[in-house]
Scaffold this motif. Structure first.
Motif, short mmCIF file in Angstrom:
data_model
loop_
_atom_site.label_atom_id
_atom_site.label_comp_id
_atom_site.label_asym_id
_atom_site.label_seq_id
_atom_site.Cartn_x
_atom_site.Cartn_y
_atom_site.Cartn_z
N LYS A 277 0.84 -1.22 0.00
CA LYS A 277 0.00 0.00 0.00
C LYS A 277 0.86 1.25 0.00
CE LYS A 277 -3.90 -1.85 2.62
NZ LYS A 277 -4.52 -1.86 3.96
N GLY A 278 2.01 1.18 0.68
CA GLY A 278 2.91 2.32 0.75
C GLY A 278 3.75 2.54 -0.50
N GLY A 279 3.71 1.58 -1.42
CA GLY A 279 4.35 1.80 -2.71
C GLY A 279 5.69 1.14 -2.94
N ILE A 280 6.00 0.06 -2.18
CA ILE A 280 7.27 -0.62 -2.46
C ILE A 280 7.27 -1.11 -3.92
CG2 ILE A 280 7.65 -1.28 -0.07
CD1 ILE A 280 6.78 -4.17 -0.86
N THR A 281 8.47 -1.19 -4.50
CA THR A 281 8.59 -1.53 -5.92
C THR A 281 9.18 -2.92 -6.13
OG1 THR A 281 10.73 -0.40 -5.97
CG2 THR A 281 8.80 0.88 -6.63
N CYS A 282 9.64 -3.56 -5.06
CA CYS A 282 10.20 -4.90 -5.12
C CYS A 282 10.17 -5.46 -3.70
CB CYS A 282 11.64 -4.88 -5.64
SG CYS A 282 12.33 -6.50 -6.01
N LEU A 283 10.03 -6.78 -3.58
CA LEU A 283 9.99 -7.41 -2.26
C LEU A 283 10.93 -8.61 -2.24
CD1 LEU A 283 8.55 -7.55 0.57
CD2 LEU A 283 7.06 -9.28 -0.49
N GLN A 284 11.78 -8.66 -1.23
CA GLN A 284 12.61 -9.84 -1.02
C GLN A 284 12.12 -10.58 0.23
OE1 GLN A 284 17.07 -10.92 0.46
NE2 GLN A 284 17.00 -9.40 -1.19
N LYS B 288 9.81 6.19 -0.14
CA LYS B 288 9.73 6.20 -1.61
C LYS B 288 9.94 7.61 -2.15
CE LYS B 288 7.03 4.31 -5.42
NZ LYS B 288 5.76 3.64 -5.77
N GLY B 289 9.33 8.57 -1.47
CA GLY B 289 9.54 9.96 -1.88
C GLY B 289 10.99 10.38 -1.78
N LEU B 290 11.64 9.97 -0.70
CA LEU B 290 13.06 10.28 -0.52
C LEU B 290 13.92 9.54 -1.54
CD1 LEU B 290 13.13 10.17 3.36
CD2 LEU B 290 13.60 12.20 1.96
N ALA B 291 13.55 8.30 -1.85
CA ALA B 291 14.30 7.53 -2.86
C ALA B 291 14.19 8.19 -4.23
CB ALA B 291 13.78 6.10 -2.92
N LYS B 292 13.04 8.75 -4.52
CA LYS B 292 12.88 9.48 -5.79
C LYS B 292 13.79 10.71 -5.82
CE LYS B 292 8.18 8.13 -7.06
NZ LYS B 292 6.79 8.55 -7.25
N GLN B 293 13.86 11.41 -4.69
CA GLN B 293 14.78 12.56 -4.61
C GLN B 293 16.22 12.11 -4.79
OE1 GLN B 293 12.84 14.52 -0.83
NE2 GLN B 293 14.56 15.75 -1.50
N MET B 294 16.58 11.02 -4.13
CA MET B 294 17.95 10.51 -4.16
C MET B 294 18.38 10.11 -5.57
SD MET B 294 19.91 7.48 -4.16
CE MET B 294 19.08 6.08 -3.46
N THR B 295 17.47 9.45 -6.27
CA THR B 295 17.81 8.95 -7.61
C THR B 295 17.55 9.94 -8.72
OG1 THR B 295 15.60 7.97 -7.83
CG2 THR B 295 17.34 6.55 -6.95
N PRO C 113 5.48 1.34 13.18
CA PRO C 113 4.08 1.07 13.53
C PRO C 113 3.16 1.24 12.33
CG PRO C 113 5.07 2.61 15.11
CD PRO C 113 6.06 2.42 14.01
N ASP C 114 3.43 2.25 11.50
CA ASP C 114 2.64 2.49 10.28
C ASP C 114 3.54 2.18 9.09
OD1 ASP C 114 1.14 3.40 8.13
OD2 ASP C 114 0.31 5.11 9.25
N ILE C 115 3.49 0.93 8.64
CA ILE C 115 4.37 0.46 7.59
C ILE C 115 4.09 1.18 6.27
CG2 ILE C 115 4.84 -1.57 6.13
CD1 ILE C 115 4.61 -3.26 8.71
N ALA C 116 2.82 1.36 5.95
CA ALA C 116 2.45 1.99 4.68
C ALA C 116 2.98 3.43 4.62
CB ALA C 116 0.94 1.97 4.48
N GLU C 117 2.82 4.16 5.70
CA GLU C 117 3.28 5.55 5.73
C GLU C 117 4.80 5.63 5.67
OE1 GLU C 117 3.44 9.58 5.65
OE2 GLU C 117 1.73 8.27 5.27
N ALA C 118 5.48 4.73 6.37
CA ALA C 118 6.95 4.69 6.33
C ALA C 118 7.42 4.43 4.90
CB ALA C 118 7.48 3.62 7.26
#
Length: 216
Positions: free
Chosen positions: A33-40, A204-211, A194-199
């Motif tokens: 729900k929080g938008g992960i793009t891959c899961l291991q 994800k927003g920060l990763a977009k900034q980083m990349t 505690p709020d996995i989706a929000e985390a």
């Protein structure tokens, strides 16, 4: 599943240490729900039977979300659960042997800490590299940290995409800006919250900034 560099933007790695009364499937759903793009899926203590059942269950969740499911270390679990790929470390099965077992269509990720390891993994058929630990991490207490310069050198040396891993959090992710990494792999920064989706959303927003990614 066709693997693309943007699958690495927010790469979540499971860890039972943070379940806190929830099931792994519930946690994974929140992360999706929080938008992960891959899961291991990473399991070190489950029986093989339980690991396989779990992999089949989590595969359905990942598939419905359109994200790849990568199995940590275990090629046979990957093949039997029809997961999308496998990730191996330097001390696990050799990458070329994993590729031979997986065939050409599954995703192969390999951990690398040096340019030499990265080039060897690419040559052996890796689709992406996991580089780190970038920061000290509670998940792997014996992990040596990798410098920003080494991460950047690896990204420049290979043609396959690189995901940075190890101790990455909201507080330090932007320190990796300019490295060339296509994303971040995280464990506790998502699953211990505690709020996995929000985390996941914030990371994800920060990763977009980083990349420098503006769109998925």
């Amino acid at each position: 599943m066709k693997f693309e560099a943007n699958n690495l933007l927010l790469y979540a790695v499971t860890d039972r240490a943070w379940l806190a009364g929830r099931t792994l499937a519930e946690q994974v759903n929140e992360a999706i729900k929080g938008g992960i793009t891959c899961l291991q899926l990473r399991e070190k203590r489950l029986s093989r039977e339980a690991f396989l059942e779990e992999a089949k269950e989590i595969k359905k969740l990942a598939e419905s979300a359109g994200i790849p499911l990568i199995i940590n270390d275990d090629v046979s679990i990957c093949l039997e659960s029809d997961a999308d790929g496998v990730h191996v470390g330097q001390s696990d099965m050799a990458a070329q042997d994993v590729r031979a077992l997986l065939g050409p269509d599954k995703i192969l990720g390999v951990s690398a800490q040096t340019v030499e390891q990265a080039l060897a993994a690419e040559q052996a058929g890796a689709d992406y590299l996991g580089v780190g630990a970038m920061f000290s991490t509670s998940t792997k207490l014996d992990a040596k940290t990798t410098s920003f310069e080494t991460l950047k050198a690896i990204c420049e040396a290979v043609t396959i995409p690189v995901v940075a891993i190890g101790g990455i959090s909201e507080a330090n992710v932007l320190e990796l800006t300019g490295s060339g990494a296509k994303g971040i792999a995280v464990v506790s920064a998502v699953f211990a919250k505690p709020d996995i989706a929000e985390a996941a959303r914030r990371l994800k927003g920060l990763a977009k900034q980083m990349t420098g990614v503006t769109e998925e």
